[in-house]
Scaffold this active site. Structure first.
Site, PDB file in Angstrom:
ATOM      1  N   ARG A 169     -30.698  -0.438  -6.193  1.00 38.26           N
ATOM      2  CA  ARG A 169     -29.864   0.049  -5.097  1.00 38.26           C
ATOM      3  C   ARG A 169     -30.747   0.640  -4.022  1.00 38.26           C
ATOM      4  NH1 ARG A 169     -31.292   4.628  -5.153  1.00 38.26           N
ATOM      5  NH2 ARG A 169     -30.145   4.992  -3.227  1.00 38.26           N
ATOM      6  N   GLY A 170     -30.096   0.922  -2.875  1.00 34.33           N
ATOM      7  CA  GLY A 170     -30.867   1.408  -1.734  1.00 34.33           C
ATOM      8  C   GLY A 170     -31.161   0.230  -0.838  1.00 34.33           C
ATOM      9  N   GLN A 206     -26.167   9.884  -6.822  1.00 33.52           N
ATOM     10  CA  GLN A 206     -27.543   9.441  -6.561  1.00 33.52           C
ATOM     11  C   GLN A 206     -28.456  10.635  -6.268  1.00 33.52           C
ATOM     12  OE1 GLN A 206     -24.805   7.959  -5.346  1.00 33.52           O
ATOM     13  NE2 GLN A 206     -25.136   5.802  -4.798  1.00 33.52           N
ATOM     14  N   ASP A 224     -28.007   2.363   5.705  1.00 34.59           N
ATOM     15  CA  ASP A 224     -27.725   1.043   5.135  1.00 34.59           C
ATOM     16  C   ASP A 224     -27.487   0.000   6.212  1.00 34.59           C
ATOM     17  OD1 ASP A 224     -26.794   3.184   3.027  1.00 34.59           O
ATOM     18  OD2 ASP A 224     -27.252   1.334   1.952  1.00 34.59           O
ATOM     19  N   ASN A 264     -24.134   5.017   6.111  1.00 33.35           N
ATOM     20  CA  ASN A 264     -24.931   5.527   5.000  1.00 33.35           C
ATOM     21  C   ASN A 264     -23.958   6.005   3.937  1.00 33.35           C
ATOM     22  OD1 ASN A 264     -27.694   6.070   4.041  1.00 33.35           O
ATOM     23  ND2 ASN A 264     -27.042   8.206   4.052  1.00 33.35           N
TER      24      ASN A 264
HETATM   25  C1  LIG Z   1     -33.349   3.964   1.697  1.00 30.24           C
HETATM   26  S1  LIG Z   1     -31.759   3.507   2.082  1.00 30.24           S
HETATM   27  C2  LIG Z   1     -30.885   4.129   0.746  1.00 30.24           C
HETATM   28  C3  LIG Z   1     -29.417   4.217   1.057  1.00 30.24           C
HETATM   29  O1  LIG Z   1     -28.695   3.356   0.169  1.00 30.24           O
HETATM   30  C4  LIG Z   1     -27.826   4.174  -0.584  1.00 30.24           C
HETATM   31  O2  LIG Z   1     -26.642   3.532  -0.937  1.00 30.24           O
HETATM   32  P1  LIG Z   1     -26.511   2.955  -2.455  1.00 30.24           P
HETATM   33  O3  LIG Z   1     -27.008   4.027  -3.372  1.00 30.24           O
HETATM   34  O4  LIG Z   1     -25.018   2.693  -2.582  1.00 30.24           O
HETATM   35  O5  LIG Z   1     -27.333   1.705  -2.481  1.00 30.24           O
HETATM   36  C5  LIG Z   1     -27.561   5.342   0.316  1.00 30.24           C
HETATM   37  O6  LIG Z   1     -26.665   5.018   1.354  1.00 30.24           O
HETATM   38  C6  LIG Z   1     -28.939   5.612   0.828  1.00 30.24           C
HETATM   39  O7  LIG Z   1     -29.029   6.385   1.966  1.00 30.24           O
END
Ligand SMILES: CSC[C@H]1O[C@H](OP(=O)(O)O)[C@H](O)[C@@H]1O
EC number: 5.3.1.23
Length: 361
Positions: free
Chosen positions: A54-55, A204, A245, A255
């Site tokens: 993720r990320g 997270q 994101d 985000n």
């Molecule tokens: C370095 S960008 C990470 C960004 O992605 C996360 O979302 P997810 O955990 O659902 O993939 C979150 O929005 C973070 O800021």
């Protein structure tokens, strides 16, 4: 003084065999450290959809490798059928999550390599796709390093930094984006203190950000999301650092859910609010935040995930948007690998990225 280089858990890379994608399963952290090697389309899709990887940047890196390892398995020897199979794989993986634009960007980048080689033999195309996937990974390491340098220039020793969700090495390739300046500061002996929003519903912040910072010996305090206002009022926060994101052309930023609330609080308390992310997360075809697709996830993540017993009756309806959009008017600056972009963002993007100010939509 010996500068201590922070070691980062290897969150995503090609397997030693070169025929699978190896990930650290982030859905099992912080209690279990489990590595997976994935090569089947359904498993690669599920890893993204279930946030094992993720990320935004990490998803992009993973997707590039995933399209490559699927291409390696193709039995097609003719260009046309081989390319069609790659296109089907690209569409399938792209449908796993809608918001992080890095997913689409990196799938399209690796697919474009295959589309640019109509006269080559399949093995040569496969090799070129692998080189593109590796380049994406190496470029992200360089981008995160540059973003961390720019981000660190915005704070001073002793500052308190509020973070939301996770934008560290686990969400990228190394250092991270939102967390990158904290890791770089640690390497340089600059004391910073992170106040980490737990970030419901998938936590997270608690599970990943606090884990990464603790492992790196970086001073951090975990707080509930609803404590952000109090720590700001108490003067504990000198800046907010978040990842992204998808950034629209006008600077509106998608985000993790809750980010826009942090930005509104920061505005109220006069605290700078910084979005940190690579240029690969900026969607120049997207005019504003109203055009960013927001992922809706299963309500079970609110009611029973991470709880020993459900916290709401099964018949209780839930609303679970995984992201929200922070209006560009609430953002102090957007920190990219090519420089710090200040409002008006459309103009500063044009200056920093050398792009036409008005893009065709
Ligand atoms: C370095 S960008 C990470 C960004 O992605 C996360 O979302 P997810 O955990 O659902 O993939 C979150 O929005 C973070 O800021």
């Amino acid at each position: 003084m010996e500068l201590k280089r922070i070691t980062h858990a290897e969150n995503v890379r090609l397997s030693d065999s070169g025929r699978a994608v190896r990930i650290l399963d982030q859905s099992r952290l912080p209690n279990e450290t489990v590595y997976l090697e994935l090569s089947q389309a359904e498993d690669l899709y599920e890893a993204i959809a279930s946030l094992r990887v993720r990320g935004a940047p990490a998803i992009g890196i993973f997707a590039g490798y995933a399209l490559y390892v699927l291409a390696l398995q193709s039995q097609e020897t003719q260009y046309g059928p081989f390319l069609e199979a790659c296109r089907r794989n690209r569409d399938y993986l792209n449908s796993s999550r809608p918001t992080a634009v890095n997913l689409r960007h990196m799938l399209d980048r690796v697919l474009a390599v295959a589309e640019s080689m109509p006269c080559a033999d399949v093995p040569s195309i496969q090799a070129a796709m692998g080189q593109a996937a590796r380049a994406i990974h190496q470029e992200d390491i360089a981008m995160c390093t540059a973003i961390s340098e720019y981000g660190l220039s915005l704070v001073k020793a002793g500052d308190g930094i509020l973070t939301h969700c996770n934008a560290g090495p686990l969400a990228t390739s190394r250092y991270g984006t939102g967390l990158g300046p904290l890791f770089l500061a640690k390497e340089r002996g600059i004391p910073l203190h992170a106040w980490c929003d737990e970030t419901r519903p998938l936590l997270q912040g608690a599970r990943l950000t606090a884990y990464e910072l603790q492992q790196a010996g970086i001073d951090c305090t975990l707080i509930c999301d609803n404590m952000a206002s109090l720590v700001m009022k108490e003067g504990k926060i000198n800046a907010c650092f978040v990842g992204c994101d998808r950034v629209a052309r006008n600077g509106d930023t998608a985000n993790k859910i809750g980010t826009s609330g942090v930005a509104i609080l920061a505005k109220h308390y006069g605290i700078p609010f910084y979005v940190l992310g690579p240029s690969s997360t900026i969607d120049f075809t997207c005019p504003d935040g109203d055009h960013i697709p927001i992922e809706l996830r299963d309500g079970g993540e609110l009611k029973e995930k991470f709880f020993s017993a459900p916290v709401a009756l099964p018949q209780v309806k839930c609303y679970n948007p995984a992201f929200d959009v922070t209006d560009h008017s609430l953002i102090t600056a957007i920190v990219t690998e090519k420089g710090i972009c200040y409002p008006p963002f459309e103009q500063s993007f044009a200056q920093v990225f050398g792009r036409p100010e008005k893009e065709a939509t």
